[in-house]
Design a protein around this motif. Structure first.
Motif: not given
Lengths: 571, 191
Positions: B190, A247, B185, B188, A389, B99-101
């Motif tokens: 994706v 990130s 952050s 997450k 991620k 997810s992001d939101t």
């Protein structure tokens, strides 16, 4: 009048399978024995109070025969498993694992939200000693109702909410999608009932209109979000970067993308109002010097006659209809005042940039700074430091190594700090902190004074026309200082011990900022104060622009060299 | 993308969009990726919404392959009675939480469930020990020594256990998480 206190815990036996062999998160009968000690302490305290009350009652002369102290208060306590069951199904224990508790919690939240929106219904109120607990607060009573009953109550409450709020509520519930679809299906008000509600008066018509508006806005918002998502450039590339490097590297590329967006936005008015107009009406031709390679570094030479150069724009009105018979006036020509256009365009662009930056900075500061983020480093490192991620095995291994090193360093520092907790150690720490800060500020000041002296020297001895490489000396000196001073700060920071790595990062950023501000301040004074004074009527924009260009290029070259030799080769 | 047989209906898409934090594109892409994991004869719409994918297949997708918590993630989101397979809606749940939101509230709730290795509703010493071992690596030389582990777990409990019962419950966990700005952050995934 003093009522004798009865301290008997009246517990109803709960039928249920106490010894279920397999524990799944949806089982409600879970016995925790860590509550034993707490119960013992509490009951001892209560027993003491009971004894005191007994004495008070005896003094007042009231009959002291009605109360009973908890059995076995002096000795060990024996509670039935039913009691332990109730205590074990307290919200703090169950909310993390059981579906029934989640439903109860969200039932309460929905009730509160609905009550905020409208007055509570005047339905039949159960006549019990504590109606608030019995009817509305399910959390404390979670052992009493079955899961279906709770679900039914939640559905009933959801029906009272407007559709957008209901969906919002459902989305935020930590239940499975199957469960949410079921709740949504059940809480959908049938059409007939909806129409009958509408006939109840003007108030409902108004609120219905509001709900439809909210729904329409909601779907519009969703459509916009979908559009924006489709338009995101480089989405797959950024995902790959995040997957391979994590990130933190990804955030740098997001920053670059934001900068690019800003510059593209600024380009539009500048091109429209300044560059295009200037290109259409070029100033009279001047002798153009030949291009040597040095223009790329110094920003002068043959660059000064290109259309987007700082001082290229005319300092007068363009397209003025001329009175003399030689030139042919064009039909419908408007005079264009170039300096005014320049002032307003650049001013507007800067103003918009300033507003956007302030807004986005305040927005992200609210998200990225947390009070207390420097305390509790062990728990935060263990719970929050894994980056989900990363998708490559080697990146994952690298992350594990980093986390392990970080944990070991935290433990070592904690041990060292615990050893020096005495007053002497604390005083020594404060003294070291003050000394290091003084040294860093002194170094920043020294750098600023050095830059000032050097800039004075460059003014005293102006560079000859052929030796334009001499113009690069000041940028090189400044870049060297910018490179060396942060390493010095880092060496000095080894002496001081901080509570957490986050604090160290904040302190290092502060010091570097002070250094950069000092040097920038000196340079601004040098350009706008001293150098402009020696210009004798030439365009100051050319001069200052060229200096900035030289600094940018030198900074870029030094950053490249630093990354190459400082980071890659050394490691 | 294929013919109309592999597309979700509009009502279903709208319903999924309302109930999760995903956009329409993300849901469609999730459906495509999920269908690819099913056997070839079950890749149409009706079967893909009914069928379940075993853990081995889900764990083979690149987004989860390198994650040390992948088994726990699958177990937490699985609604099968034996909790060893994921349906399409479970998969959507997973992507929605990551997810992001998604709200920090829901993220921290599921993070707590993922870290709770023995599924008893609290993080006790055993859970924390396994969590730290997941983070530092599985090999003998990469794990912390026994004394370091004990010291670390003592420190963690000292910092986050407010009611001093020796375990961390959901509220205490959420309190610790709220102090860290990086959690949202970094939590997450994706597609």
């Amino acid at each position: 009048m003093a009522q004798p206190l009865s301290l008997v815990l009246d517990v109803s036996e709960i039928s249920g399978d106490q010894d279920s062999p397999e524990l799944s998160p949806y089982e409600e009968s879970e016995v925790h024995d860590s509550f034993h000690q707490l119960i013992q302490e509490q009951s001892l305290w209560m027993a003491e109070e009971g004894l005191e009350l007994q004495q008070v009652a005896g003094n007042l002369g009231a009959s002291a025969s009605g109360h009973q102290i908890l059995p076995g208060a002096e000795g060990g306590l024996v509670y039935s498993t039913a009691t332990l069951n109730i205590l074990a199904s307290m919200p703090s224990r169950t909310i993390g694992r059981s579906r029934g508790a989640i439903i109860s919690q969200y039932y309460n939240r929905t009730v509160r939200m609905r009550r905020r929106n409208s007055r509570p219904p005047l339905g039949p109120v159960v006549c019990s000693a504590r109606p608030s607990l019995r009817l509305y607060d399910l959390e404390l009573d979670s052992a009493a109702l079955q899961e279906d009953e709770k679900r039914r109550l939640l559905v009933k409450e959801l029906q009272g909410l407007p559709a957008a709020q209901r969906d919002h509520m459902l989305r935020g519930m930590p239940l499975s999608l199957q469960e949410k679809r079921f709740l949504r299906e059940k809480s959908r008000i049938p059409r007939g009932k909806q129409r009958s509600r509408q006939g109840c008066g003007g108030v409902f018509c108004c609120s219905q209109l509001r709900y439809t508006c909210a729904l329409a806005l909601h779907s519009l918002g969703l459509a916009l979000l979908t559009c924006l998502h489709a338009l995101k450039p480089w989405r797959y590339t950024l995902k790959q970067i995040g997957g391979q490097f994590g990130s933190s590297v990804l955030s740098y590329f997001l920053f670059l993308k934001t900068l690019l967006a800003f510059n593209a936005l600024l380009l539009l008015p500048l091109v429209a109002f300044l560059v295009a107009v200037q290109a259409a009406f070029p100033p009279e031709a001047r002798p153009v010097p030949t291009c040597t390679g040095l223009e790329l570094l110094t920003g002068g030479g043959c660059f000064t006659h290109t259309v987007m150069y700082y001082g290229y724009y005319s300092n007068a009105m363009l397209n003025v209809p001329c009175g003399s018979p030689q030139c042919s006036p064009r039909a419908g020509s408007l005079p264009y005042d170039m300096p005014v256009a320049y002032l307003f365009t650049v001013g507007a662009a800067f103003f918009i940039t300033c507003l956007t930056l302030v807004y986005s900075m305040s927005h992200s500061f609210g998200e990225s700074y947390r009070v207390g983020s420097t305390k509790g480093a062990h728990a935060i490192t263990v719970f929050c430091s894994w980056d989900y991620k990363v998708t490559q095995k080697w990146a994952s291994r690298l992350q594990r190594d980093n986390i392990r090193t970080q944990l070991k360093e935290l433990l070592a520092e904690w041990r060292m700090r615990r050893a020096s907790q005495s007053t002497c150690g604390r005083l020594r720490r404060v003294a070291t902190l003050v000394l290091v800060w003084l040294l860093c500020l002194g170094a920043a000041l020294g750098c600023a004074v050095a830059v000032l002296t050097f800039s004075e020297v460059t003014i005293q001895s102006p560079v000859a026309a052929g030796q334009e490489a001499g113009l690069l000396v000041l940028p090189v000196v400044v870049c060297l200082l910018n490179l060396v001073a942060p390493y010095l700060f880092r060496c000095l920071a080894i002496l001081e011990q901080h509570d957490s790595p986050v604090l160290e990062v904040y302190v290092a950023i502060c010091r570097n900022l002070v250094l950069k501000m000092a040097i920038l301040g000196v340079l601004c004074y040098h350009w706008l104060g001293r150098r402009v004074a020696t210009l004798q009527g030439q365009c100051w924009e050319d001069c200052v622009g060229q200096e900035l260009y030289r600094f940018l290029v030198m900074d870029f070259v030094f950053a490249l060299l630093d990354s190459l030799f400082g980071e890659l080769v050394w490691r | 993308m294929g013919g109309s047989g592999s597309r979700l209906s509009k009502e279903l898409l709208a319903e999924y969009q309302d109930l999760t934090f995903l956009t329409k594109q993300e849901i469609v892409q999730a459906h495509r990726r999920f269908s690819e994991l099913l056997p070839r004869d079950k890749q149409n719409v009706e079967d893909s919404l009914r069928e379940r994918v075993s853990f081995e297949d889900i764990l083979s997708i690149p987004e989860l392959k390198a994650n040390p918590f992948k088994e726990r993630i699958c177990k937490v989101f699985s609604t099968a009675p034996s909790r060893d397979s994921l349906s399409f809606e479970d998969f959507l749940d997973l992507l929605s939480v990551f997810s992001d939101t998604a709200t920090p509230d829901i993220k921290s709730h599921y993070a707590f469930r993922i870290f709770d290795f023995d599924d008893d509703g609290t993080l006790d010493r055993e859970d924390l020990c396994r969590l730290v071992n997941c983070l530092t690596g599985e090999g003998e030389d990469t794990q912390l020594s026994a004394s370091e582990m004990k010291q670390l777990i003592d420190n963690i409990l000292e910092e986050s256990d407010i009611d001093r019962d020796g375990t961390i419950n959901l509220s205490e966990f959420q309190h610790v998480i709220s102090r860290s700005p990086d959690f949202v952050s970094s939590f997450k995934i994706v597609l």
